[in-house]
Design a protein around this motif. Structure first.
Motif, PDB file in Angstrom:
ATOM      1  N   LEU A   1      53.194  28.716 -47.861  1.00 19.61           N
ATOM      2  CA  LEU A   1      52.579  28.950 -49.109  1.00 19.61           C
ATOM      3  C   LEU A   1      53.088  27.377 -49.894  1.00 19.61           C
ATOM      4  O   LEU A   1      53.923  26.790 -49.386  1.00 19.61           O
ATOM      5  CB  LEU A   1      53.502  29.942 -49.696  1.00 19.61           C
ATOM      6  N   ILE A   2      52.506  27.392 -50.642  1.00 21.46           N
ATOM      7  CA  ILE A   2      52.490  25.874 -51.483  1.00 21.46           C
ATOM      8  C   ILE A   2      53.781  26.166 -52.514  1.00 21.46           C
ATOM      9  O   ILE A   2      53.781  27.077 -53.310  1.00 21.46           O
ATOM     10  CB  ILE A   2      51.348  25.655 -52.491  1.00 21.46           C
ATOM     11  N   ASP A   3      54.447  25.556 -52.341  1.00 24.19           N
ATOM     12  CA  ASP A   3      55.921  25.310 -53.231  1.00 24.19           C
ATOM     13  C   ASP A   3      55.854  24.357 -54.155  1.00 24.19           C
ATOM     14  O   ASP A   3      55.901  23.118 -53.660  1.00 24.19           O
ATOM     15  CB  ASP A   3      57.090  25.101 -51.974  1.00 24.19           C
ATOM     16  N   PHE A   4      55.430  24.907 -55.246  1.00 32.36           N
ATOM     17  CA  PHE A   4      55.453  24.025 -56.356  1.00 32.36           C
ATOM     18  C   PHE A   4      56.434  23.160 -56.677  1.00 32.36           C
ATOM     19  O   PHE A   4      56.518  22.025 -57.247  1.00 32.36           O
ATOM     20  CB  PHE A   4      54.538  24.669 -57.829  1.00 32.36           C
ATOM     21  N   ARG A   5      57.808  23.333 -56.579  1.00 34.74           N
ATOM     22  CA  ARG A   5      58.996  22.596 -56.888  1.00 34.74           C
ATOM     23  C   ARG A   5      58.776  21.495 -55.841  1.00 34.74           C
ATOM     24  O   ARG A   5      59.217  20.432 -56.325  1.00 34.74           O
ATOM     25  CB  ARG A   5      60.187  23.512 -56.553  1.00 34.74           C
ATOM     26  N   TYR A   6      58.662  21.668 -54.544  1.00 38.21           N
ATOM     27  CA  TYR A   6      58.585  20.621 -53.590  1.00 38.21           C
ATOM     28  C   TYR A   6      57.434  19.829 -53.772  1.00 38.21           C
ATOM     29  O   TYR A   6      57.535  18.445 -53.654  1.00 38.21           O
ATOM     30  CB  TYR A   6      58.307  21.453 -52.107  1.00 38.21           C
ATOM     31  N   MET A   7      56.349  20.434 -54.315  1.00 44.74           N
ATOM     32  CA  MET A   7      55.005  19.564 -54.662  1.00 44.74           C
ATOM     33  C   MET A   7      55.604  18.525 -56.025  1.00 44.74           C
ATOM     34  O   MET A   7      54.962  17.556 -55.991  1.00 44.74           O
ATOM     35  CB  MET A   7      54.074  20.530 -54.932  1.00 44.74           C
ATOM     36  N   LYS A   8      56.325  18.938 -56.919  1.00 44.55           N
ATOM     37  CA  LYS A   8      56.933  18.237 -57.845  1.00 44.55           C
ATOM     38  C   LYS A   8      57.422  17.050 -57.225  1.00 44.55           C
ATOM     39  O   LYS A   8      57.349  15.747 -57.602  1.00 44.55           O
ATOM     40  CB  LYS A   8      57.753  19.133 -58.638  1.00 44.55           C
ATOM     41  N   TYR A   9      58.381  17.306 -56.292  1.00 43.37           N
ATOM     42  CA  TYR A   9      59.065  16.005 -55.797  1.00 43.37           C
ATOM     43  C   TYR A   9      58.249  15.303 -54.950  1.00 43.37           C
ATOM     44  O   TYR A   9      58.200  13.946 -55.188  1.00 43.37           O
ATOM     45  CB  TYR A   9      60.248  16.555 -54.808  1.00 43.37           C
ATOM     46  N   VAL A  10      57.010  15.834 -54.267  1.00 47.88           N
ATOM     47  CA  VAL A  10      56.248  14.879 -53.531  1.00 47.88           C
ATOM     48  C   VAL A  10      55.464  13.896 -54.718  1.00 47.88           C
ATOM     49  O   VAL A  10      55.426  12.818 -54.445  1.00 47.88           O
ATOM     50  CB  VAL A  10      55.043  15.903 -52.901  1.00 47.88           C
ATOM     51  N   PHE A  11      54.940  14.661 -55.747  1.00 53.55           N
ATOM     52  CA  PHE A  11      54.223  13.695 -56.750  1.00 53.55           C
ATOM     53  C   PHE A  11      55.167  12.841 -57.282  1.00 53.55           C
ATOM     54  O   PHE A  11      54.547  11.627 -57.658  1.00 53.55           O
ATOM     55  CB  PHE A  11      53.528  14.790 -57.816  1.00 53.55           C
ATOM     56  N   GLU A  12      56.413  12.905 -57.592  1.00 51.53           N
ATOM     57  CA  GLU A  12      57.255  11.922 -58.116  1.00 51.53           C
ATOM     58  C   GLU A  12      57.495  10.928 -57.031  1.00 51.53           C
ATOM     59  O   GLU A  12      57.388   9.606 -57.473  1.00 51.53           O
ATOM     60  CB  GLU A  12      58.661  12.656 -58.380  1.00 51.53           C
ATOM     61  N   GLY A  13      57.402  11.017 -55.819  1.00 52.95           N
ATOM     62  CA  GLY A  13      57.422  10.113 -54.755  1.00 52.95           C
ATOM     63  C   GLY A  13      55.992   9.464 -54.751  1.00 52.95           C
ATOM     64  O   GLY A  13      55.921   8.130 -54.476  1.00 52.95           O
ATOM     65  N   VAL A  14      55.065  10.075 -54.664  1.00 48.97           N
ATOM     66  CA  VAL A  14      53.587   9.479 -54.412  1.00 48.97           C
ATOM     67  C   VAL A  14      53.454   8.456 -55.613  1.00 48.97           C
ATOM     68  O   VAL A  14      52.924   7.744 -55.454  1.00 48.97           O
ATOM     69  CB  VAL A  14      52.639  10.563 -54.563  1.00 48.97           C
TER      70      VAL A  14
END
Length: 192
Positions: free
Chosen positions: A50-63
């Motif tokens: 499932l898409i973990d939006f909290r994890y995605m927040k961290y991904v986008f911070e890095g990207v």
């Protein structure tokens, strides 16, 4: 083939669909699990994470930071030939219909970012960005039905190319970050 978040994948079906043996499928499943794309369910199969939006927040911070830096480096190091390739991508993107050619737009966006990361001439940065971008592209597809304006792609990418052409490293970096911010803003509007 497209697999939706939460979908259960069966080893034998995947083996048949892709012409792989079950050992190969297990190896691929393990790699996808390590990248957080699958959850392995013992004696049952695998489930598309499932898409973990909290994890995605961290991904986008890095990207956001790394993509900006890669674009900055590319603005210093890119060849004229690669700049023309970027211009061609942007021209093609303007002609696509986002409703019927969404996958093509995503592939063009992927090519654009690949050229930029390769032009940074930093192999470590390129590898890290590749891993992170796999997650961001998942979200592009997840929000596909909410994207109705391809300008989100070609306008900011066109501006990035213009900055890179004149070797304005600061503007190029800023615009790359803005490109990420625009997509994150769209996600936030759709989720709230």
């Amino acid at each position: 083939m497209d697999y939706s978040p939460g979908q259960v994948l069966n080893e034998s079906n995947i083996s048949h669909d892709f012409g792989l043996n079950r050992v190969q499928v297990r190896e691929v499943f393990q790699q996808l699990k390590d990248k957080k794309f699958l959850t392995i369910i013992p004696r049952y199969g695998a489930q598309v994470s499932l898409i973990d939006f909290r994890y995605m927040k961290y991904v986008f911070e890095g990207v956001r930071i790394l993509e900006g830096y890669a674009t900055r480096l590319a603005a210093e190091r890119i060849s004229d030939h690669k700049i023309r390739e970027l211009e061609d991508i942007v021209k093609r993107m303007k002609g696509y219909n986002i409703e019927t050619e969404f996958k093509t737009i995503i592939l063009e966006d992927e090519r654009f970012h690949k050229i930029m990361s390769e032009s940074s001439q930093n192999g470590c940065l390129r590898e890290i960005l590749f891993d992170l971008k796999m997650h961001t592209e998942r979200l592009w597809f997840y929000f596909q039905q909410d994207l109705n304006d391809s300008a989100l792609f070609y306008e900011t990418l066109s501006n990035i190319v213009e900055a890179v052409k004149i070797r304005d490293v600061e503007r190029a970096e800023l615009l790359a970050k803005q490109h990420i911010d625009d997509f994150v803003g769209l996600i936030k509007r759709k989720l709230l």
